[in-house]
Design a protein around this motif. Sequence first.
Motif, PDB file in Angstrom:
ATOM      1  N   SER A  56       0.850  -1.181   0.000  1.00 22.51           N
ATOM      2  CA  SER A  56       0.000   0.000   0.000  1.00 22.51           C
ATOM      3  C   SER A  56       0.886   1.232   0.000  1.00 22.51           C
ATOM      4  O   SER A  56       1.689   1.427   0.915  1.00 22.51           O
ATOM      5  CB  SER A  56      -0.903  -0.028   1.243  1.00 22.51           C
ATOM      6  N   LEU A 111      -1.069   3.701  -4.715  1.00 22.66           N
ATOM      7  CA  LEU A 111      -1.360   2.385  -5.312  1.00 22.66           C
ATOM      8  C   LEU A 111      -1.620   1.361  -4.222  1.00 22.66           C
ATOM      9  O   LEU A 111      -1.022   1.445  -3.150  1.00 22.66           O
ATOM     10  CB  LEU A 111      -0.122   1.846  -6.040  1.00 22.66           C
ATOM     11  N   ASP A 112      -2.446   0.383  -4.529  1.00 19.87           N
ATOM     12  CA  ASP A 112      -2.540  -0.815  -3.703  1.00 19.87           C
ATOM     13  C   ASP A 112      -2.300  -2.021  -4.596  1.00 19.87           C
ATOM     14  O   ASP A 112      -2.836  -2.083  -5.714  1.00 19.87           O
ATOM     15  CB  ASP A 112      -3.936  -0.931  -3.065  1.00 19.87           C
ATOM     16  N   ILE A 113      -1.488  -2.941  -4.099  1.00 14.70           N
ATOM     17  CA  ILE A 113      -1.282  -4.194  -4.832  1.00 14.70           C
ATOM     18  C   ILE A 113      -1.575  -5.325  -3.855  1.00 14.70           C
ATOM     19  O   ILE A 113      -0.986  -5.381  -2.769  1.00 14.70           O
ATOM     20  CB  ILE A 113       0.156  -4.296  -5.392  1.00 14.70           C
ATOM     21  N   ASP A 114      -2.526  -6.188  -4.221  1.00  7.33           N
ATOM     22  CA  ASP A 114      -2.915  -7.268  -3.316  1.00  7.33           C
ATOM     23  C   ASP A 114      -2.042  -8.488  -3.510  1.00  7.33           C
ATOM     24  O   ASP A 114      -1.424  -8.680  -4.565  1.00  7.33           O
ATOM     25  CB  ASP A 114      -4.374  -7.664  -3.561  1.00  7.33           C
ATOM     26  N   ASP A 119      -1.620 -10.636  -6.942  1.00  2.60           N
ATOM     27  CA  ASP A 119      -1.818  -9.808  -8.141  1.00  2.60           C
ATOM     28  C   ASP A 119      -0.707 -10.090  -9.163  1.00  2.60           C
ATOM     29  O   ASP A 119       0.386 -10.556  -8.810  1.00  2.60           O
ATOM     30  CB  ASP A 119      -1.742  -8.317  -7.788  1.00  2.60           C
ATOM     31  N   VAL A 173       0.873  -7.631 -11.907  1.00  2.23           N
ATOM     32  CA  VAL A 173       0.802  -6.248 -12.385  1.00  2.23           C
ATOM     33  C   VAL A 173       1.932  -5.973 -13.370  1.00  2.23           C
ATOM     34  O   VAL A 173       3.079  -6.338 -13.115  1.00  2.23           O
ATOM     35  CB  VAL A 173       0.968  -5.283 -11.180  1.00  2.23           C
ATOM     36  N   THR A 220       2.928 -13.086  -6.009  1.00  5.19           N
ATOM     37  CA  THR A 220       2.594 -11.753  -6.492  1.00  5.19           C
ATOM     38  C   THR A 220       3.699 -11.333  -7.461  1.00  5.19           C
ATOM     39  O   THR A 220       4.880 -11.436  -7.128  1.00  5.19           O
ATOM     40  CB  THR A 220       2.558 -10.754  -5.312  1.00  5.19           C
ATOM     41  N   ILE A 271       5.247  -8.343  -9.983  1.00  7.39           N
ATOM     42  CA  ILE A 271       5.234  -6.949 -10.461  1.00  7.39           C
ATOM     43  C   ILE A 271       6.327  -6.841 -11.506  1.00  7.39           C
ATOM     44  O   ILE A 271       7.507  -7.064 -11.212  1.00  7.39           O
ATOM     45  CB  ILE A 271       5.466  -5.958  -9.314  1.00  7.39           C
ATOM     46  N   ARG A 325      -3.206  -6.724 -14.760  1.00  4.52           N
ATOM     47  CA  ARG A 325      -3.474  -5.301 -14.507  1.00  4.52           C
ATOM     48  C   ARG A 325      -2.288  -4.516 -15.041  1.00  4.52           C
ATOM     49  O   ARG A 325      -1.138  -4.956 -14.894  1.00  4.52           O
ATOM     50  CB  ARG A 325      -3.609  -5.130 -12.993  1.00  4.52           C
ATOM     51  N   ASP A 327      -4.278   3.041 -14.590  1.00  2.94           N
ATOM     52  CA  ASP A 327      -4.177   1.838 -13.759  1.00  2.94           C
ATOM     53  C   ASP A 327      -5.465   1.075 -14.001  1.00  2.94           C
ATOM     54  O   ASP A 327      -6.524   1.463 -13.518  1.00  2.94           O
ATOM     55  CB  ASP A 327      -4.050   2.258 -12.296  1.00  2.94           C
TER      56      ASP A 327
END
Lengths: 228, 228
Positions: B3, B26-29, B32, B34, B194, B196, B210, B222
Amino acid sequence: LISVRDLTKSYQMGEISVHALRGINLDIDEGDFVAIMGPSGSGKTTFMNLLGCLDKPTSGSYFLDGINVAEMDDKAITQVRNQKIGYVFQAFYLLPRTTALENVELPLLYRHKMSSKERREKAMQALEIVGLADRAKHYPNQLSGGQQQRVAIARAIVNDPAFILADEPTGNLDSRTSVEVLELFQKLHSQGKTIILVTHEYDLSHYALRIITFRDGKVISDAPNLDV
Amino acid sequence: LISVRDLTKSYQMGEISVHALRGINLDIDEGDFVAIMGPSGSGKTTFMNLLGCLDKPTSGSYFLDGINVAEMDDKAITQVRNQKIGYVFQAFYLLPRTTALENVELPLLYRHKMSSKERREKAMQALEIVGLADRAKHYPNQLSGGQQQRVAIARAIVNDPAFILADEPTGNLDSRTSVEVLELFQKLHSQGKTIILVTHEYDLSHYALRIITFRDGKVISDAPNLDV
Ligand SMILES: Nc1ncnc2c1ncn2[C@@H]1O[C@H](COP(=O)(O)OP(=O)(O)OP(=O)(O)O)[C@@H](O)[C@H]1O
Ligand SMILES: Nc1ncnc2c1ncn2[C@@H]1O[C@H](COP(=O)(O)OP(=O)(O)OP(=O)(O)O)[C@@H](O)[C@H]1O
Ligand SMILES: [Mg+2]
Ligand SMILES: [Mg+2]
């Protein structure tokens, strides 16, 4: 301009030999625009290092402008490297404790008739061409990956070399900047320069007039670009 | 999981400030996938360095798993970096005097319960996944650009990190190998990791679920990937 016959390069690793180039036969004329493609590890950088006189082959011959490079003395090789060839390395190799501007000036240092003011202006022009005039005073670790790559490109063109060897010059650049770099090469080509470009990208290879494909240290195809 | 609020990063260059990040929210769960895109110099690597706890923001906050990273002590940060995060750097950063295998083993060295035999096996598995088991004993300067990049990828996945930060992991890879790397990330994602990923390539960004676009240090879009 360039004539290569049965060029090989092997690396000795203890008992194992790595045959990076297994017999390359090629002619590249002055004013050509050649793209070299091929899988990772197929020998492209090894070949470019030989063309750029940065390394010696294990066997075979490389004639540059009619002269056998193996028979050139160090002074002649150094002169060729500094004056005739502009090299964009795959790994940039900018001097870390030297600003972007100073890195781009480096190839001009051997030009004794040039004043330091003229060198600075010429280097600033090259930086402007790649859109980095405002990063002149930055050090490489203060630049993004793509900015470092563009400084390397500016350095390769600053001394108006007769031929440009560019090894993956757009690997860190977004599509728009990649197109700008290839258009720059096209412009230099139209001014009479010889361009040899290694790229993984099909679209970018099609800016060239001829496409050579490597695999496992050999040339497996060499043909005109029919999509021009 | 991640977060970020009003995150900024500025570099002081004498009298000039370079505002690399100008307020990221930004929030990345967990789980995710991304992709981050954007022009050269838009702040992607700067952002990834903050997420990877390799650098501190100038202002704003970064919460990882509910904990404010700015309030973590060095021991906690080191543990997060070594155990939770696998990082593929834009510039590889392999140790030059260390073999490919030893480079890949590095993230395992903090695991005191693991024997050196187990570390070697785990590192060899990671090298096999990226197709470089036969290059285990090579040093980075004995590897092609694409091979070095793949060693960096093997190192990033070897300790089964919870999240993987990959900054342009395919810049030096041909299309087929690039696809293999993205399929590997897809597989790791399906196992719950996750991911990124910073990439300049539109096609590769569309392996993600995403897509976040940066420009001039800000997020300008986004959105979910609608082409999945
Ligand atoms: N240590 C530093 N000092 C000064 N400026 C810096 C420093 N590091 C990065 N910058 C600047 O910050 C900006 C963002 O850099 P960053 O590396 O995050 O870009 P990027 O989006 O990753 O670009 P690329 O796609 O080219 O890798 C750039 O304009 C760069 O010049
Ligand atoms: N100094 C060295 N010692 C041993 N092997 C080497 C050395 N340098 C390169 N190699 C090997 O030679 C082969 C060709 O490497 P090269 O760098 O020419 O490939 P490339 O086509 O440029 O690949 P990429 O597209 O990944 O950049 C690779 O298999 C590499 O492992
Ligand atoms: Mg290479
Ligand atoms: Mg970057």
